[in-house]
Design a protein around this motif. Structure first.
Motif, PDB file in Angstrom:
ATOM      1  N   LYS A 185      -0.241   7.612  -6.328  1.00  0.00           N
ATOM      2  CA  LYS A 185       0.757   8.663  -6.156  1.00  0.00           C
ATOM      3  C   LYS A 185       0.140  10.040  -6.393  1.00  0.00           C
ATOM      4  O   LYS A 185      -0.552  10.274  -7.385  1.00  0.00           O
ATOM      5  CB  LYS A 185       1.913   8.441  -7.136  1.00  0.00           C
ATOM      6  CG  LYS A 185       3.035   9.466  -6.999  1.00  0.00           C
ATOM      7  CD  LYS A 185       4.164   9.176  -7.979  1.00  0.00           C
ATOM      8  CE  LYS A 185       5.279  10.203  -7.862  1.00  0.00           C
ATOM      9  NZ  LYS A 185       6.393   9.932  -8.799  1.00  0.00           N
ATOM     10  N   GLY A 186       0.386  10.961  -5.470  1.00  0.00           N
ATOM     11  CA  GLY A 186      -0.092  12.327  -5.620  1.00  0.00           C
ATOM     12  C   GLY A 186      -1.516  12.558  -5.176  1.00  0.00           C
ATOM     13  O   GLY A 186      -1.977  13.705  -5.132  1.00  0.00           O
ATOM     14  N   LYS A 187      -2.235  11.497  -4.812  1.00  0.00           N
ATOM     15  CA  LYS A 187      -3.634  11.639  -4.376  1.00  0.00           C
ATOM     16  C   LYS A 187      -3.654  11.789  -2.854  1.00  0.00           C
ATOM     17  O   LYS A 187      -3.839  10.834  -2.109  1.00  0.00           O
ATOM     18  CB  LYS A 187      -4.450  10.438  -4.834  1.00  0.00           C
ATOM     19  CG  LYS A 187      -4.487  10.311  -6.357  1.00  0.00           C
ATOM     20  CD  LYS A 187      -5.319   9.122  -6.810  1.00  0.00           C
ATOM     21  CE  LYS A 187      -5.338   9.037  -8.331  1.00  0.00           C
ATOM     22  NZ  LYS A 187      -6.136   7.888  -8.827  1.00  0.00           N
ATOM     23  N   LYS A 188      -3.475  13.024  -2.404  1.00  0.00           N
ATOM     24  CA  LYS A 188      -3.204  13.300  -0.994  1.00  0.00           C
ATOM     25  C   LYS A 188      -4.393  13.032  -0.081  1.00  0.00           C
ATOM     26  O   LYS A 188      -4.206  12.713   1.094  1.00  0.00           O
ATOM     27  CB  LYS A 188      -2.750  14.750  -0.841  1.00  0.00           C
ATOM     28  CG  LYS A 188      -1.434  15.046  -1.553  1.00  0.00           C
ATOM     29  CD  LYS A 188      -0.992  16.483  -1.343  1.00  0.00           C
ATOM     30  CE  LYS A 188       0.331  16.751  -2.040  1.00  0.00           C
ATOM     31  NZ  LYS A 188       0.795  18.142  -1.845  1.00  0.00           N
ATOM     32  N   LYS A 189      -5.604  13.130  -0.554  1.00  0.00           N
ATOM     33  CA  LYS A 189      -6.783  12.958   0.303  1.00  0.00           C
ATOM     34  C   LYS A 189      -7.595  11.710  -0.055  1.00  0.00           C
ATOM     35  O   LYS A 189      -8.765  11.593   0.301  1.00  0.00           O
ATOM     36  CB  LYS A 189      -7.689  14.195   0.188  1.00  0.00           C
ATOM     37  CG  LYS A 189      -7.032  15.480   0.678  1.00  0.00           C
ATOM     38  CD  LYS A 189      -6.719  15.421   2.170  1.00  0.00           C
ATOM     39  CE  LYS A 189      -6.118  16.716   2.669  1.00  0.00           C
ATOM     40  NZ  LYS A 189      -5.801  16.676   4.117  1.00  0.00           N
ATOM     41  N   ILE A 237      -6.763   3.033   3.465  1.00  0.00           N
ATOM     42  CA  ILE A 237      -6.127   4.341   3.339  1.00  0.00           C
ATOM     43  C   ILE A 237      -7.174   5.395   3.653  1.00  0.00           C
ATOM     44  O   ILE A 237      -8.265   5.380   3.070  1.00  0.00           O
ATOM     45  CB  ILE A 237      -5.585   4.565   1.920  1.00  0.00           C
ATOM     46  CG1 ILE A 237      -4.546   3.492   1.557  1.00  0.00           C
ATOM     47  CG2 ILE A 237      -4.984   5.953   1.772  1.00  0.00           C
ATOM     48  CD1 ILE A 237      -4.194   3.476   0.086  1.00  0.00           C
ATOM     49  N   ILE A 238      -6.868   6.283   4.575  1.00  0.00           N
ATOM     50  CA  ILE A 238      -7.795   7.351   4.962  1.00  0.00           C
ATOM     51  C   ILE A 238      -7.078   8.688   4.801  1.00  0.00           C
ATOM     52  O   ILE A 238      -6.001   8.902   5.366  1.00  0.00           O
ATOM     53  CB  ILE A 238      -8.282   7.179   6.415  1.00  0.00           C
ATOM     54  CG1 ILE A 238      -9.024   5.840   6.563  1.00  0.00           C
ATOM     55  CG2 ILE A 238      -9.203   8.337   6.815  1.00  0.00           C
ATOM     56  CD1 ILE A 238      -9.462   5.535   7.982  1.00  0.00           C
ATOM     57  N   ASN A 239      -7.673   9.550   3.995  1.00  0.00           N
ATOM     58  CA  ASN A 239      -7.077  10.866   3.719  1.00  0.00           C
ATOM     59  C   ASN A 239      -5.633  10.762   3.241  1.00  0.00           C
ATOM     60  O   ASN A 239      -4.761  11.529   3.646  1.00  0.00           O
ATOM     61  CB  ASN A 239      -7.163  11.765   4.957  1.00  0.00           C
ATOM     62  CG  ASN A 239      -8.588  12.197   5.255  1.00  0.00           C
ATOM     63  OD1 ASN A 239      -9.396  12.378   4.348  1.00  0.00           O
ATOM     64  ND2 ASN A 239      -8.909  12.331   6.538  1.00  0.00           N
ATOM     65  N   GLY A 240      -5.371   9.779   2.391  1.00  0.00           N
ATOM     66  CA  GLY A 240      -4.059   9.652   1.770  1.00  0.00           C
ATOM     67  C   GLY A 240      -2.997   9.019   2.636  1.00  0.00           C
ATOM     68  O   GLY A 240      -1.824   9.000   2.258  1.00  0.00           O
ATOM     69  N   THR A 279       0.830  -1.206   0.000  1.00  0.00           N
ATOM     70  CA  THR A 279       0.000   0.000   0.000  1.00  0.00           C
ATOM     71  C   THR A 279       0.865   1.256   0.000  1.00  0.00           C
ATOM     72  O   THR A 279       0.593   2.216  -0.725  1.00  0.00           O
ATOM     73  CB  THR A 279      -0.933   0.002   1.223  1.00  0.00           C
ATOM     74  OG1 THR A 279      -1.731  -1.188   1.204  1.00  0.00           O
ATOM     75  CG2 THR A 279      -1.837   1.217   1.218  1.00  0.00           C
ATOM     76  N   GLN A 280       1.924   1.246   0.806  1.00  0.00           N
ATOM     77  CA  GLN A 280       2.845   2.382   0.826  1.00  0.00           C
ATOM     78  C   GLN A 280       3.481   2.585  -0.550  1.00  0.00           C
ATOM     79  O   GLN A 280       3.667   3.721  -0.999  1.00  0.00           O
ATOM     80  CB  GLN A 280       3.941   2.156   1.871  1.00  0.00           C
ATOM     81  CG  GLN A 280       4.824   3.372   2.131  1.00  0.00           C
ATOM     82  CD  GLN A 280       4.052   4.508   2.782  1.00  0.00           C
ATOM     83  OE1 GLN A 280       3.403   4.319   3.800  1.00  0.00           O
ATOM     84  NE2 GLN A 280       4.109   5.680   2.184  1.00  0.00           N
ATOM     85  N   GLY A 281       3.779   1.479  -1.217  1.00  0.00           N
ATOM     86  CA  GLY A 281       4.322   1.562  -2.568  1.00  0.00           C
ATOM     87  C   GLY A 281       3.354   2.202  -3.544  1.00  0.00           C
ATOM     88  O   GLY A 281       3.748   3.016  -4.397  1.00  0.00           O
ATOM     89  N   GLU A 282       2.069   1.850  -3.430  1.00  0.00           N
ATOM     90  CA  GLU A 282       1.058   2.455  -4.305  1.00  0.00           C
ATOM     91  C   GLU A 282       0.935   3.953  -4.039  1.00  0.00           C
ATOM     92  O   GLU A 282       0.765   4.746  -4.965  1.00  0.00           O
ATOM     93  CB  GLU A 282      -0.300   1.773  -4.092  1.00  0.00           C
ATOM     94  CG  GLU A 282      -0.384   0.358  -4.628  1.00  0.00           C
ATOM     95  CD  GLU A 282      -0.255   0.300  -6.138  1.00  0.00           C
ATOM     96  OE1 GLU A 282      -0.625   1.278  -6.832  1.00  0.00           O
ATOM     97  OE2 GLU A 282       0.233  -0.728  -6.650  1.00  0.00           O
ATOM     98  N   LEU A 283       1.025   4.336  -2.763  1.00  0.00           N
ATOM     99  CA  LEU A 283       0.914   5.753  -2.417  1.00  0.00           C
ATOM    100  C   LEU A 283       2.122   6.554  -2.900  1.00  0.00           C
ATOM    101  O   LEU A 283       1.991   7.691  -3.355  1.00  0.00           O
ATOM    102  CB  LEU A 283       0.776   5.903  -0.898  1.00  0.00           C
ATOM    103  CG  LEU A 283      -0.578   5.528  -0.306  1.00  0.00           C
ATOM    104  CD1 LEU A 283      -0.489   5.449   1.217  1.00  0.00           C
ATOM    105  CD2 LEU A 283      -1.649   6.523  -0.718  1.00  0.00           C
TER     106      LEU A 283
END
Length: 212
Positions: free
Chosen positions: A129-133, A150-153, A119-123
């Protein structure tokens, strides 16, 4: 910085030598090996095997500075303790991962739950990536099944680091991961075609069936 990444799976340990820069990661070499030659390995057997492999790789690639690993089960990422073992890999509850790893490899060692690492890799580098919220759930299906909210990015760990551990939910009278994981899929496919032994063969058979 050059690092060694390990992915602890129920069937295989996957590995990659990477170079990490500020904004990206480049894979230089990758592969996999069987998690253990023992039919029922203990948690220490597996972690020691990973440490020995890491030390062997360090002896070959002197530039490796650290080891980053995903682990099955519920992991306290501050104290590096296994809080609860994965249903499919028993025998290492309460283990101090860093202490056991250091018995065979002295490189700095970092670890977290495998699905939360994905999940951290996807973020950081993937589809989120780049979807902060963003609010989302990442699901992983392998030897077992687990998810990560994932909650609020940001990854939501929960007070016990156990958020998203859905594999032991009862669905249609079965534990979810027992019936719908890769071993469950193979078991069900073998009822139709007894020669099937891998997930890839299941998918190939399904493709052929759909095309006919």
């Amino acid at each position: 910085m050059k690092l060694l990444a390990l992915d602890m799976g129920g069937t295989f340990i996957k590995w990659a030598i990477m170079i990490k820069n500020k904004n990206n990661i480049k894979i230089l070499q990758q592969g996999k090996y069987r998690t253990s030659e023992k039919q029922h390995p203990s948690g220490k057997d597996i972690v020691w095997g990973m440490a020995k492999f890491a030390q062997d790789m360090k002896n070959i690639h002197k530039e490796i500075k650290c080891v980053c690993s995903t682990m099955v089960g519920i992991i306290d990422t501050k104290k590096y303790i296994v809080l609860s073992p994965n249903h499919t890999l028993q025998g290492y509850e309460g283990m101090h991962i860093r202490e056991e790893f250091a018995k065979y490899c002295k490189l700095p060692f970092y670890a977290m739950n495998d699905v939360k690492a994905a999940t951290q890799g996807e973020l950081m580098y993937g589809s989120l990536k780049g979807k902060k919220k963003v609010n989302a759930i990442v699901m992983a299906i392998g030897t077992g099944i687990a998810g990560c909210p994932i909650i609020n990015g940001e990854i939501y760990y929960g007070s016990t680091y156990a958020s998203g551990e859905c594999g032991q939910m009862v669905v249609n009278g079965h534990f979810y991961e027992n019936h719908y994981s890769v071993p469950g899929l193979i078991k069900r496919c073998k009822k139709i075609k007894p020669t099937i032994i891998t997930a890839e063969e299941c998918l190939d058979y399904a493709k052929c069936w759909c095309c006919n």
